[in-house]
Design a protein around this motif. Structure first.
Motif, PDB file in Angstrom:
ATOM      1  N   ASP A 152      94.384  45.637  30.142  1.00 49.51           N
ATOM      2  CA  ASP A 152      92.940  46.289  30.464  1.00 49.51           C
ATOM      3  C   ASP A 152      92.264  46.605  29.215  1.00 49.51           C
ATOM      4  O   ASP A 152      91.161  46.527  29.152  1.00 49.51           O
ATOM      5  CB  ASP A 152      93.539  47.710  31.133  1.00 49.51           C
ATOM      6  CG  ASP A 152      94.020  47.591  32.301  1.00 49.51           C
ATOM      7  OD1 ASP A 152      93.629  46.780  33.203  1.00 49.51           O
ATOM      8  OD2 ASP A 152      94.908  48.386  32.804  1.00 49.51           O
ATOM      9  N   ARG A 153      92.974  46.691  28.111  1.00 47.44           N
ATOM     10  CA  ARG A 153      92.364  46.687  26.893  1.00 47.44           C
ATOM     11  C   ARG A 153      91.572  45.577  26.456  1.00 47.44           C
ATOM     12  O   ARG A 153      90.521  45.633  25.803  1.00 47.44           O
ATOM     13  CB  ARG A 153      93.425  47.217  25.738  1.00 47.44           C
ATOM     14  CG  ARG A 153      93.809  48.734  25.965  1.00 47.44           C
ATOM     15  CD  ARG A 153      94.789  49.039  24.992  1.00 47.44           C
ATOM     16  NE  ARG A 153      95.841  48.232  24.585  1.00 47.44           N
ATOM     17  CZ  ARG A 153      97.057  48.797  25.012  1.00 47.44           C
ATOM     18  NH1 ARG A 153      97.217  49.628  25.832  1.00 47.44           N
ATOM     19  NH2 ARG A 153      98.126  47.666  24.826  1.00 47.44           N
ATOM     20  N   PHE A 155      90.139  43.259  28.275  1.00 47.07           N
ATOM     21  CA  PHE A 155      88.686  43.181  28.929  1.00 47.07           C
ATOM     22  C   PHE A 155      87.789  44.304  28.569  1.00 47.07           C
ATOM     23  O   PHE A 155      86.620  43.930  28.421  1.00 47.07           O
ATOM     24  CB  PHE A 155      88.906  43.402  30.357  1.00 47.07           C
ATOM     25  CG  PHE A 155      89.499  42.028  31.137  1.00 47.07           C
ATOM     26  CD1 PHE A 155      88.698  40.811  30.981  1.00 47.07           C
ATOM     27  CD2 PHE A 155      90.858  42.016  31.624  1.00 47.07           C
ATOM     28  CE1 PHE A 155      89.373  39.910  31.615  1.00 47.07           C
ATOM     29  CE2 PHE A 155      91.498  40.849  32.142  1.00 47.07           C
ATOM     30  CZ  PHE A 155      90.451  39.651  31.971  1.00 47.07           C
ATOM     31  N   GLU A 156      88.400  45.662  28.092  1.00 47.68           N
ATOM     32  CA  GLU A 156      87.318  46.556  27.633  1.00 47.68           C
ATOM     33  C   GLU A 156      86.682  46.158  26.317  1.00 47.68           C
ATOM     34  O   GLU A 156      85.609  46.233  26.035  1.00 47.68           O
ATOM     35  CB  GLU A 156      88.227  47.688  27.465  1.00 47.68           C
ATOM     36  CG  GLU A 156      88.700  48.497  28.792  1.00 47.68           C
ATOM     37  CD  GLU A 156      89.619  49.457  28.758  1.00 47.68           C
ATOM     38  OE1 GLU A 156      90.073  50.076  27.567  1.00 47.68           O
ATOM     39  OE2 GLU A 156      89.833  50.329  29.655  1.00 47.68           O
ATOM     40  N   ARG A 157      87.700  45.399  25.350  1.00 45.09           N
ATOM     41  CA  ARG A 157      87.202  45.082  24.147  1.00 45.09           C
ATOM     42  C   ARG A 157      86.127  43.905  24.232  1.00 45.09           C
ATOM     43  O   ARG A 157      85.260  43.903  23.337  1.00 45.09           O
ATOM     44  CB  ARG A 157      88.463  44.324  23.270  1.00 45.09           C
ATOM     45  CG  ARG A 157      89.266  45.508  22.400  1.00 45.09           C
ATOM     46  CD  ARG A 157      90.043  45.013  21.663  1.00 45.09           C
ATOM     47  NE  ARG A 157      91.008  43.807  21.979  1.00 45.09           N
ATOM     48  CZ  ARG A 157      92.200  43.920  22.639  1.00 45.09           C
ATOM     49  NH1 ARG A 157      92.761  45.037  22.594  1.00 45.09           N
ATOM     50  NH2 ARG A 157      92.781  42.804  23.081  1.00 45.09           N
ATOM     51  N   ARG A 158      86.355  43.033  25.200  1.00 39.33           N
ATOM     52  CA  ARG A 158      85.247  42.014  25.598  1.00 39.33           C
ATOM     53  C   ARG A 158      84.097  42.427  26.347  1.00 39.33           C
ATOM     54  O   ARG A 158      83.422  41.732  26.547  1.00 39.33           O
ATOM     55  CB  ARG A 158      85.962  40.680  25.734  1.00 39.33           C
ATOM     56  CG  ARG A 158      86.928  40.151  24.720  1.00 39.33           C
ATOM     57  CD  ARG A 158      87.737  39.021  25.232  1.00 39.33           C
ATOM     58  NE  ARG A 158      88.358  38.369  24.225  1.00 39.33           N
ATOM     59  CZ  ARG A 158      88.949  38.605  23.186  1.00 39.33           C
ATOM     60  NH1 ARG A 158      89.679  39.787  23.426  1.00 39.33           N
ATOM     61  NH2 ARG A 158      89.573  37.761  22.359  1.00 39.33           N
ATOM     62  N   GLY A 159      84.139  43.673  26.902  1.00 36.38           N
ATOM     63  CA  GLY A 159      82.939  43.962  27.906  1.00 36.38           C
ATOM     64  C   GLY A 159      83.027  43.098  29.071  1.00 36.38           C
ATOM     65  O   GLY A 159      81.913  43.273  29.722  1.00 36.38           O
ATOM     66  N   ARG A 160      84.233  42.471  29.638  1.00 32.96           N
ATOM     67  CA  ARG A 160      84.329  41.923  30.798  1.00 32.96           C
ATOM     68  C   ARG A 160      84.732  43.154  31.981  1.00 32.96           C
ATOM     69  O   ARG A 160      85.189  43.895  31.494  1.00 32.96           O
ATOM     70  CB  ARG A 160      85.024  40.659  30.576  1.00 32.96           C
ATOM     71  CG  ARG A 160      84.481  39.919  29.701  1.00 32.96           C
ATOM     72  CD  ARG A 160      85.224  38.594  29.697  1.00 32.96           C
ATOM     73  NE  ARG A 160      84.727  37.618  28.575  1.00 32.96           N
ATOM     74  CZ  ARG A 160      85.592  36.978  27.901  1.00 32.96           C
ATOM     75  NH1 ARG A 160      86.887  37.186  27.871  1.00 32.96           N
ATOM     76  NH2 ARG A 160      85.130  36.576  27.004  1.00 32.96           N
ATOM     77  N   LYS A 161      84.639  42.522  33.089  1.00 28.92           N
ATOM     78  CA  LYS A 161      85.424  43.349  34.152  1.00 28.92           C
ATOM     79  C   LYS A 161      86.829  43.434  33.900  1.00 28.92           C
ATOM     80  O   LYS A 161      87.583  42.610  33.363  1.00 28.92           O
ATOM     81  CB  LYS A 161      85.288  42.658  35.581  1.00 28.92           C
ATOM     82  CG  LYS A 161      83.898  42.636  35.938  1.00 28.92           C
ATOM     83  CD  LYS A 161      83.651  41.884  37.344  1.00 28.92           C
ATOM     84  CE  LYS A 161      83.505  40.543  37.550  1.00 28.92           C
ATOM     85  NZ  LYS A 161      83.385  40.044  38.671  1.00 28.92           N
ATOM     86  N   ARG A 162      87.204  44.726  34.305  1.00 29.81           N
ATOM     87  CA  ARG A 162      88.769  44.859  33.868  1.00 29.81           C
ATOM     88  C   ARG A 162      89.506  44.316  34.860  1.00 29.81           C
ATOM     89  O   ARG A 162      89.101  43.951  35.954  1.00 29.81           O
ATOM     90  CB  ARG A 162      88.994  46.322  34.104  1.00 29.81           C
ATOM     91  CG  ARG A 162      88.221  47.259  33.016  1.00 29.81           C
ATOM     92  CD  ARG A 162      88.727  48.671  33.273  1.00 29.81           C
ATOM     93  NE  ARG A 162      90.151  48.887  33.354  1.00 29.81           N
ATOM     94  CZ  ARG A 162      90.553  50.220  33.733  1.00 29.81           C
ATOM     95  NH1 ARG A 162      89.867  50.966  33.830  1.00 29.81           N
ATOM     96  NH2 ARG A 162      92.136  50.231  33.833  1.00 29.81           N
ATOM     97  N   ASP A 164      91.946  45.155  36.963  1.00 31.14           N
ATOM     98  CA  ASP A 164      92.530  46.446  37.275  1.00 31.14           C
ATOM     99  C   ASP A 164      93.744  46.064  38.234  1.00 31.14           C
ATOM    100  O   ASP A 164      93.603  45.499  39.386  1.00 31.14           O
ATOM    101  CB  ASP A 164      91.696  47.421  37.989  1.00 31.14           C
ATOM    102  CG  ASP A 164      90.894  46.681  39.111  1.00 31.14           C
ATOM    103  OD1 ASP A 164      90.829  45.509  39.351  1.00 31.14           O
ATOM    104  OD2 ASP A 164      89.957  47.304  39.384  1.00 31.14           O
TER     105      ASP A 164
END
Length: 166
Positions: A152-153, A155-162, A164
């Motif tokens: 999850d982290r 995808f958050e760092r890369r600004g992409r969809k999580r 989940d």
């Protein structure tokens, strides 16, 4: 018109009528195969009871349900987008964390999401219910769960969809 062998069989005196449980003469050659299959089924059942049911079918199924990173049965399976290759969530999280550009471990395409693969998860559940000896150990699952958090982290760092998953 009857063949000579059929005519001879009809003309010969019958010594005793066959018992109802005896198979007809035309299928007697198949009886050893049928008995062999019955014995094989019995062997499979005893193997299943002892936890060592390793039929070719179950081996193929296990191969199909195995992560190419850890070589074990999938745990919290996710499929990468856009390529749809499937991995354990914790395994792919570790792989993506080590990857410079966030690429699939198989095809090297850039990963944009890692949603749960509910179909594979259900098949794994059915398979491990029937083969409990193939279930992951509790400590192994806890370790993978810990690594899963990093997906999850990622995808958050890369600004992409999580991705989940849980």
């Amino acid at each position: 018109m009857a063949s000579p062998s059929t005519a001879a069989a009809l003309a010969a005196p019958a010594s005793e009528p066959p018992a109802l449980s005896d198979p007809p003469a035309s299928s007697r050659a198949e009886v050893p195969q049928a008995e062999g299959k019955a014995e094989k089924v019995a062997d499979d059942e005893s193997e299943a009871e002892s936890g060592t049911n390793r039929t070719p079918y179950s081996q193929k199924m296990e191969e199909a349900l195995s992560c190419v990173i850890c070589h074990c049965i999938f745990y919290n399976c996710v499929s990468l987008s856009p390529c749809m290759h499937s991995f354990c969530k914790g395994c792919v999280a570790q792989s993506l964390a080590r990857s410079r550009n966030g690429s699939c471990p198989i095809c090297r395409c850039t990963v944009t999401a890692a949603p749960p693969n509910c179909v594979i998860r259900e098949v794994v559940s059915v398979f491990t219910d029937n083969h409990p000896e193939r279930k992951r150990k509790a400590e192994e699952m806890a370790n993978l769960d810990e690594h899963s958090k990093s997906l999850d982290r990622f995808f958050e760092r890369r600004g992409r969809k999580r991705g989940d998953g849980e």
